[in-house]
Write an enzyme that holds these catalytic residues in place. Structure first.
Site, PDB file in Angstrom:
ATOM      1  N   GLY A 126       0.800  -1.189   0.195  1.00  0.00           N
ATOM      2  CA  GLY A 126       0.012   0.030   0.134  1.00  0.00           C
ATOM      3  C   GLY A 126       0.592   1.337   0.142  1.00  0.00           C
ATOM      4  O   GLY A 126       0.552   2.095   0.318  1.00  0.00           O
ATOM      5  N   SER A 128       1.989   2.583  -2.849  1.00  0.00           N
ATOM      6  CA  SER A 128       1.832   3.094  -4.007  1.00  0.00           C
ATOM      7  C   SER A 128       2.996   2.727  -5.216  1.00  0.00           C
ATOM      8  O   SER A 128       3.559   3.693  -5.931  1.00  0.00           O
ATOM      9  CB  SER A 128       1.568   4.639  -4.100  1.00  0.00           C
ATOM     10  OG  SER A 128       0.769   4.791  -3.552  1.00  0.00           O
ATOM     11  N   GLU A 162      -5.005   4.273 -14.467  1.00  0.00           N
ATOM     12  CA  GLU A 162      -5.280   3.501 -13.208  1.00  0.00           C
ATOM     13  C   GLU A 162      -6.819   3.143 -13.149  1.00  0.00           C
ATOM     14  O   GLU A 162      -7.321   1.882 -12.826  1.00  0.00           O
ATOM     15  CB  GLU A 162      -4.698   4.015 -11.874  1.00  0.00           C
ATOM     16  CG  GLU A 162      -5.117   3.260 -10.632  1.00  0.00           C
ATOM     17  CD  GLU A 162      -3.886   2.739 -10.237  1.00  0.00           C
ATOM     18  OE1 GLU A 162      -2.692   3.191 -10.320  1.00  0.00           O
ATOM     19  OE2 GLU A 162      -4.034   1.760  -9.226  1.00  0.00           O
ATOM     20  N   ASP A 174      -1.779   9.463  -5.050  1.00  0.00           N
ATOM     21  CA  ASP A 174      -0.464   8.546  -5.004  1.00  0.00           C
ATOM     22  C   ASP A 174       0.195   9.153  -6.278  1.00  0.00           C
ATOM     23  O   ASP A 174       1.384   9.355  -6.348  1.00  0.00           O
ATOM     24  CB  ASP A 174      -1.010   7.273  -5.563  1.00  0.00           C
ATOM     25  CG  ASP A 174      -1.996   6.594  -4.264  1.00  0.00           C
ATOM     26  OD1 ASP A 174      -1.961   7.376  -3.290  1.00  0.00           O
ATOM     27  OD2 ASP A 174      -2.308   5.605  -4.614  1.00  0.00           O
TER      28      ASP A 174
HETATM   29  C1  GLA Z   1      -5.183   4.219  -2.486  1.00  0.00           C
HETATM   30  C2  GLA Z   1      -5.802   5.207  -3.663  1.00  0.00           C
HETATM   31  C3  GLA Z   1      -5.471   6.590  -3.325  1.00  0.00           C
HETATM   32  C4  GLA Z   1      -6.473   7.178  -1.902  1.00  0.00           C
HETATM   33  C5  GLA Z   1      -6.121   5.924  -1.207  1.00  0.00           C
HETATM   34  C6  GLA Z   1      -6.833   6.154   0.172  1.00  0.00           C
HETATM   35  O1  GLA Z   1      -3.881   4.463  -2.383  1.00  0.00           O
HETATM   36  O2  GLA Z   1      -4.977   4.918  -4.656  1.00  0.00           O
HETATM   37  O3  GLA Z   1      -6.092   7.422  -4.444  1.00  0.00           O
HETATM   38  O4  GLA Z   1      -7.701   6.832  -2.205  1.00  0.00           O
HETATM   39  O5  GLA Z   1      -5.949   4.395  -1.431  1.00  0.00           O
HETATM   40  O6  GLA Z   1      -6.722   7.360   0.962  1.00  0.00           O
END
Ligand code: GLA
Length: 385
Positions: A126, A128, A162, A174
């Site tokens: 998580g 990114s 995405e 992100d």
């Molecule tokens: C993921 C999504 C983001 C955001 C987060 C939660 O990382 O890609 O755009 O919504 O979750 O804050």
């Protein structure tokens, strides 16, 4: 520059030519403001030193992207004219392929590309890695083909990739962070206007650390999209009280007025987003004032809200957060990112970190997996290396 040399060598091996450009693009950690971005709200992220590195070269007079993953040891080739499709086990390839196709869809003309890449972001944590890869490819293609793309449009194209190719209705946080991150700074981002301002991080004897639960969150697409939908439904209810486009347009008074008309889910989701936006505003103030105690409290409140009202936490994340919060010298702790696994973020005095790491043995005992902790260093956005 070990990574750079490794990429140059591999690019040569796989494609029989040297890359023209090598690019680093960072992952992100969001300090506060979770699940607010797709509600046009506020976030307060930093880019981190872990990221994705790509090597890239042009294929003149061609309409093909050839992408090689060093970590998977696999190459995927796709024609620009091919329909975008999710490629099962090779879904990692959707990110670079998606980006070039979206650039073309938006009218940008360029020839083929060869891309090889590797990542230092733990997969499914998580942090990114997907956005980092998208932004790296968009940036690389833009540089090599001298495309006339403004920075914020580049970010939007990556988000569009995405959404359309991968099928996650994600917000812009992100991708924006991978482009606009800045060393030693966090930044406040208004996800509607895309205005942003940097906040120098002065933490004195404290530090932000992330802890990977090692529960791979795999951006549980369906659950994530379900939340996006529930927020949209909540906005329809709130429109009866006051016109508005997204949860960003509402405050606690509006929420109280609409309260009885929500479904139980809509009520909880709206409550989280409205209160979380306020926490970001308060969070910016407290960071600027160097008030770590206040910021830590906001982090704790954010976690509680994500757990209770947004329902995106899980037993492992809760354990990590609660364990950290009990330590003397910990200001605050919360889950970050989409949830359902991934990492927690903890603001803690440096001298208290060994005690936290010691306590993580209990995590292994309880859940049968190890939790790993990393120091967070605010870093620059995408750049040539
Ligand atoms: C993921 C999504 C983001 C955001 C987060 C939660 O990382 O890609 O755009 O919504 O979750 O804050």
């Amino acid at each position: 520059m070990k990574i750079k040399n490794l990429l140059i060598d591999k690019h040569n091996d796989i494609f029989g030519e040297a890359p023209e450009l090598v690019v680093h693009s960072p992952g992100r950690v969001n300090l506060i403001g979770e699940h607010t971005d797709y509600n046009d709200g506020f976030v307060l992220p930093i880019a981190i030193s872990l990221g994705i590195d790509i090597a890239i070269s042009r294929i003149p007079d061609s309409e093909v992207i050839s992408v090689y993953s060093l970590d998977k040891e696999k190459k995927i080739v796709s024609l620009y004219t091919d329909l975008m499709k999710s490629s099962g086990n090779d879904d990692w390839a959707n990110y670079p392929i998606g980006v070039v196709k979206i650039l073309r869809k938006n009218g940008h003309k360029f020839g083929g590309v060869r891309v090889s890449f590797t990542g230092s972001i733990p997969e499914g944590a998580g942090l990114s890695s997907s956005a980092a890869l998208e932004v790296a490819v968009a940036y690389g293609v833009k540089q090599l083909y001298k495309l006339n793309i403004k920075d914020k449009d580049l970010v939007k194209y990556c988000q569009q990739a995405e959404q359309e190719v991968v099928g996650v209705r994600c917000g812009i946080m992100d991708q924006f962070t991978a482009k606009f991150g800045k060393a030693e700074n966090a930044f406040f981002l208004d996800c509607r206007s895309l205005e942003h301002r940097y906040i120098p991080l002065k933490l004195k004897s404290a530090e932000f650390i992330i802890t990977n639960s090692n529960i791979s969150h795999k951006l549980s697409t369906s659950k994530y999209n379900e939340r996006v939908f529930e927020c949209e439904e909540a906005v329809k209810v709130l429109n009866e009280v006051k016109p508005g486009k997204s949860l960003r347009d509402y405050n606690k008074d509006d929420y109280e007025k609409a309260r009885e008309f929500f479904t139980p889910e809509e009520k909880k989701r709206a409550f989280h987003v409205i209160s979380e936006n306020n926490r970001v505003i308060e969070g910016e103030k407290s960071l600027k004032q160097g008030d770590l105690k206040k910021f830590g409290q906001l982090m704790n409140d954010s976690h509680e809200s994500l757990r209770l009202y947004y329902e995106v936490s899980c037993a492992e994340l809760d354990w990590l957060v609660e364990t950290a919060q009990k330590i003397e010298g910990c200001y605050g702790s919360r889950m970050i990112g989409a949830g359902f696994g991934g990492c927690t973020l903890t603001l803690i005095e440096k001298k208290a970190i060994p005690e936290f790491i010691e306590k993580l043995k209990g995590y292994q005992e309880k859940f049968g997996i190890a939790a790993i902790t990393y120091e967070v260093t605010p870093s620059d956005g995408v750049h040539k290396i």
